[in-house]
Structure formats: structure tokens, C-alpha cells
Write a protein that holds these residues in place. Structure first.
Motif, PDB file in Angstrom:
ATOM      1  N   UNK A 114       0.809  -1.233  -0.011  1.00 21.14           N
ATOM      2  CA  UNK A 114       0.057   0.013   0.145  1.00 21.14           C
ATOM      3  C   UNK A 114       0.918   1.292   0.115  1.00 21.14           C
ATOM      4  N   UNK A 115       2.052   1.103   0.414  1.00 20.72           N
ATOM      5  CA  UNK A 115       3.055   2.179   0.521  1.00 20.72           C
ATOM      6  C   UNK A 115       3.805   2.448  -0.787  1.00 20.72           C
ATOM      7  N   UNK A 116       4.043   1.256  -1.326  1.00 22.49           N
ATOM      8  CA  UNK A 116       4.956   1.400  -2.534  1.00 22.49           C
ATOM      9  C   UNK A 116       4.358   1.201  -3.756  1.00 22.49           C
ATOM     10  N   UNK A 117       3.102   0.855  -4.109  1.00 23.34           N
ATOM     11  CA  UNK A 117       2.432   0.486  -5.279  1.00 23.34           C
ATOM     12  C   UNK A 117       2.602   1.888  -6.218  1.00 23.34           C
ATOM     13  N   UNK A 118       2.830   3.004  -5.967  1.00 19.87           N
ATOM     14  CA  UNK A 118       3.136   4.057  -6.797  1.00 19.87           C
ATOM     15  C   UNK A 118       4.388   5.007  -6.154  1.00 19.87           C
ATOM     16  N   UNK A 119       4.730   5.780  -7.043  1.00 18.86           N
ATOM     17  CA  UNK A 119       5.969   6.758  -6.699  1.00 18.86           C
ATOM     18  C   UNK A 119       4.945   8.082  -6.258  1.00 18.86           C
ATOM     19  N   UNK A 122      -3.095   4.226   4.357  1.00 13.85           N
ATOM     20  CA  UNK A 122      -1.956   5.068   4.846  1.00 13.85           C
ATOM     21  C   UNK A 122      -1.568   6.244   4.056  1.00 13.85           C
ATOM     22  N   UNK A 123      -1.870   6.233   2.434  1.00 18.21           N
ATOM     23  CA  UNK A 123      -1.465   7.398   1.790  1.00 18.21           C
ATOM     24  C   UNK A 123      -2.442   8.332   1.700  1.00 18.21           C
ATOM     25  N   UNK A 170      11.228   4.574   1.831  1.00 18.72           N
ATOM     26  CA  UNK A 170       9.803   4.361   2.524  1.00 18.72           C
ATOM     27  C   UNK A 170       9.375   4.794   3.866  1.00 18.72           C
ATOM     28  N   UNK A 171       9.674   5.866   3.909  1.00 13.05           N
ATOM     29  CA  UNK A 171       9.684   6.875   5.054  1.00 13.05           C
ATOM     30  C   UNK A 171       8.270   6.797   5.929  1.00 13.05           C
ATOM     31  N   UNK A 172       7.139   6.777   5.032  1.00  9.53           N
ATOM     32  CA  UNK A 172       5.684   6.653   5.769  1.00  9.53           C
ATOM     33  C   UNK A 172       5.505   5.323   6.321  1.00  9.53           C
ATOM     34  N   UNK A 173       5.869   4.306   5.551  1.00 10.12           N
ATOM     35  CA  UNK A 173       5.838   2.967   6.230  1.00 10.12           C
ATOM     36  C   UNK A 173       6.684   2.733   7.432  1.00 10.12           C
ATOM     37  N   UNK A 174       7.944   3.447   7.595  1.00 14.87           N
ATOM     38  CA  UNK A 174       8.882   3.459   8.531  1.00 14.87           C
ATOM     39  C   UNK A 174       8.011   4.274   9.927  1.00 14.87           C
ATOM     40  N   UNK A 175       7.712   5.456   9.645  1.00  8.76           N
ATOM     41  CA  UNK A 175       7.028   6.209  10.393  1.00  8.76           C
ATOM     42  C   UNK A 175       5.820   5.606  11.266  1.00  8.76           C
ATOM     43  N   UNK A 176       5.010   4.939  10.399  1.00  5.09           N
ATOM     44  CA  UNK A 176       3.782   4.351  10.859  1.00  5.09           C
ATOM     45  C   UNK A 176       4.133   3.157  11.845  1.00  5.09           C
ATOM     46  N   UNK A 177       5.016   2.513  11.612  1.00  2.00           N
ATOM     47  CA  UNK A 177       5.438   1.424  12.427  1.00  2.00           C
ATOM     48  C   UNK A 177       6.093   1.842  13.625  1.00  2.00           C
ATOM     49  N   UNK A 178       6.631   2.960  13.658  1.00  2.00           N
ATOM     50  CA  UNK A 178       7.283   3.629  14.818  1.00  2.00           C
ATOM     51  C   UNK A 178       6.023   3.962  15.478  1.00  2.00           C
ATOM     52  N   UNK A 179       5.219   4.742  15.112  1.00  2.65           N
ATOM     53  CA  UNK A 179       3.941   5.361  15.623  1.00  2.65           C
ATOM     54  C   UNK A 179       3.303   4.139  16.525  1.00  2.65           C
ATOM     55  N   UNK A 180       2.899   3.015  15.658  1.00  2.69           N
ATOM     56  CA  UNK A 180       2.553   1.805  16.392  1.00  2.69           C
ATOM     57  C   UNK A 180       3.451   1.173  17.603  1.00  2.69           C
ATOM     58  N   UNK A 181       4.546   1.159  17.431  1.00  2.00           N
ATOM     59  CA  UNK A 181       5.692   0.955  18.683  1.00  2.00           C
ATOM     60  C   UNK A 181       5.346   1.857  19.897  1.00  2.00           C
TER      61      UNK A 181
END
Length: 346
Positions: free
Chosen positions: A18-23, A100-101, A274-285
Motif C-alpha cells: 500500500x505504501x510502494x504501489x506508486x511513486x 496510509x497514503x 519508504x519513510x511513511x511505512x517506517x513512521x507508521x510502524x514507529x507510531x505503532x511502537x
């Protein structure tokens, strides 16, 4: 608290595709980043929440103060400050989990009471970052624009311009010779010979090349210096490419990439890392009080081994703080400039 040591323990809501399907371009990245900056602010208590009575809320359901304090009217939002802060965090993060996008969909969220204060925060932040989009950084001037500027001047200044035109002969139009020569209050030295010397000038040739009230060859532009250098250069390149395409005598190819084609630029890094994917996992943490092992981050975000776990130290220490914490960093100014550039109608 759980220590996440295996990829299988990553939450089910997270789907990398969902994060990487498009630039993502700047027009997608900036609102996503601002939404997450707001969430980060509430998580870190840099944006505070206060439940107050109707009078303290200025008889509104909610207000957002300049110091970053969100006031919620107790008539509509029950509970204490901490309860509402956690509700806001949960509401914002649920939106990310759903999409997420585009996490802040009005259609999907407007039936929730918390949509109003979050929409207020988002609008204030978004407008604050992009408020100078109301004017174009580079604007082509027409003959009407010049006329308006000329007649907006005082008579003293208009007469000075006329004397300069007649004295040096850089611009000339045979139809306005008499007006230029005889409307000047002080005509000493402005003889017919001087007027005749001004014929056949550069201006006459430009008038012949005017289409749709604009000068096709050698056009004039107005530059708004409130924009960053990079933004102005990029916009000028786009304007120049479009202008050359309009010319029938253009024999030059203008397919060159603009300044941000370099693979190491900000937009490319946000996509590549993949900054937004990383941020969202950090938020979940933080929200769930878990801890994800860096090797799990690496295999989750880069399943083909594109990046190793060492990248996250650089992200946490160097790349993300200017984007998430600072409002005036060069990275944020760069992103806003790129966002504004994509929004401009040439």
C-alpha cells in the motif's frame, strides 16, 4: 510491552504494498507528512489538548491556539485532557491503518466528532506551510500589465520615463511620437531629430511579434522574490520550456529533466527509504508500547534486501528530525517549494 523479533509479529494492518504501489510526488508527500507531524506532536505532547468550558473555547466546538494548544469544548468532548489526547491519537492512527497514503479522508472521517478538531489542525498547518501559493513566482507580463504599471505612476514619474525614452531611443513606436514629445512639460532638448533617431527600435520589432497580448520573442517576466532560489529556478525552467514550445521557430529539444531528477534528492529519498511505512510502524511502537528490532524493520520494509538495518540510525538521527520536528528546516522549505511548483498552473 513486547519485543518484536520476527517479521511474523508485525501487525496485520501493515501492508507494504500500500505504501510502494506508486511513486509519491511532492503533492502527495506534503499533506501526508503534515498529518503525521500533527500525530507526532500529540504523541510527544508537543501539541497539547485541553478540555474547557464554552466561554474559554470562545463559544466554538474547538479552537487551536498559536502556542500549539488544542482547546475542546466540554459540551461536545467529554472527559479530561489526557483522555481526549489519547482519543485523538487513536483516531488519527486508525485513519492511517485504513488508508496510509490518504489517511485524512473527509468522506471516511466526517461522522466522527474528532474530525472537526483534527481538520482544523490540519488546515492551519497546511495553510501555514503553503500560504504563498496565492501568487505565481514567475509571471509573464503583457502589454496591458505594462500599461497598468505605467499609468499607476505619478505624472512626475511618467514624464521622467517619457524623457528617458526620447533621450536614449531604446523604445520607439511611431504612433506615440507626438504624445511622447509634446506631453512632456519640459521639452528642452527634445527635438524632432531626437524623435526621428528613435524610429525602427527594438520595441517596434517586439510589437510585430505580439500574440494574445504577450510578447512572443523576448518576453518580459516578473519575479516574486518571496520564493526560494531552487523554486524560482525550477519554475523558470518549466516556463521557459513551455514558451519555447509555443514558438514556431523553436528548433531546440527541451526534454531535459528538471533539477530534482537527481536520484539523491528529497522526494526520491522519501520514496526510496519508504519513510511513511517506517513512521507508521514507529507510531505503532509508541502507541502500543512495543519495540521492533531493527533487523525486523529492515526485512519488513525492504524484503528484497535493498537496505540493511544500518539505514535506520541515519534516518532517526539525520533525515527525519528536519522533517518531523522542525518547521523551518531547509528540507521542509524544499518540500514546500516542490509542492507549490506541482500546484502551479502554467
Amino acid at each position: 510491552m513486547a519485543y518484536i523479533k520476527f517479521k511474523a509479529e508485525i501487525p496485520e494492518w501493515f501492508h507494504l504494498e500500500e505504501y510502494v504501489e506508486k511513486r509519491l510526488e511532492a503533492k502527495d508527500i506534503l499533506p501526508n507528512l503534515i498529518y503525521r507531524k500533527i500525530l507526532y506532536g500529540f504523541i510527544k505532547n508537543k501539541l497539547t489538548v485541553e478540555v474547557v468550558n464554552k466561554e474559554d473555547c470562545l463559544h466554538n466546538n474547538c479552537i487551536f491556539e498559536l502556542n500549539g494548544n488544542l482547546k475542546l469544548c466540554s459540551n461536545r468532548f467529554a472527559g479530561n485532557n489526557e483522555y481526549q489526547r489519547k482519543k485523538i491519537i487513536s483516531f488519527m492512527f486508525e485513519n492511517i491503518k485504513k488508508n496510509p497514503i490518504t489517511p485524512f479522508s473527509k468522506k471516511a472521517s466526517s461522522d466522527n466528532f474528532l474530525f472537526e478538531p483534527i481538520n482544523m489542525c490540519f488546515s492551519i498547518f497546511m495553510n501555514g506551510f503553503t500560504q504563498h501559493t496565492v501568487s505565481k513566482p514567475i509571471n509573464e507580463l503583457s502589454s496591458v500589465d505594462f500599461a497598468r504599471k505605467y499609468f499607476s505612476l505619478s505624472k512626475v514619474h511618467r514624464n521622467f520615463i517619457k524623457s528617458e525614452i526620447l533621450a536614449f531611443g531604446d523604445t520607439r513606436n511611431s504612433e506615440n511620437e507626438e504624445e511622447l514629445l509634446f506631453s512632456h512639460e519640459n521639452r528642452n532638448g527634445l527635438t524632432r531629430e531626437i524623435v526621428d533617431d528613435c524610429r525602427g527600435s527594438f520595441f517596434s520589432m517586439n510589437v510585430k511579434n505580439m500574440k494574445n497580448n504577450n510578447l512572443v520573442n523576448n518576453p518580459f517576466i516578473e519575479v516574486n522574490l518571496n520564493f526560494t532560489n531552487t523554486f524560482l529556478i525550477r519554475q523558470f525552467e518549466q516556463w521557459l520550456n513551455k514558451k519555447r514550445i509555443q514558438l514556431s521557430n523553436n528548433n531546440i529539444s527541451y526534454d531535459e529533466d528538471l533539477l530534482d531528477a537527481d536520484p539523491n534528492t528529497l522526494i526520491n529519498k522519501i520514496n526510496e527509504y519508504r519513510i511513511f511505512a517506517y513512521l507508521d510502524l514507529c507510531f505503532w511502537e509508541v502507541i502500543e508500547q512495543h519495540k521492533i528490532k531493527k533487523s525486523v524493520f529492515a526485512i519488513t520494509l525492504f524484503p528484497n534486501g535493498e537496505k540493511g538495518e544500518s539505514i535506520f540510525k541515519n534516518l532517526d538521527e539525520n533525515f527525519l528530525p528536519p522533517l518531523m520536528i522542525s518547521a523551518q528546516s531547509k528540507e521542509m522549505r524544499r518540500l514546500i517549494s516542490l509542492y507549490n511548483l506541482e500546484k502551479i498552473d502554467f
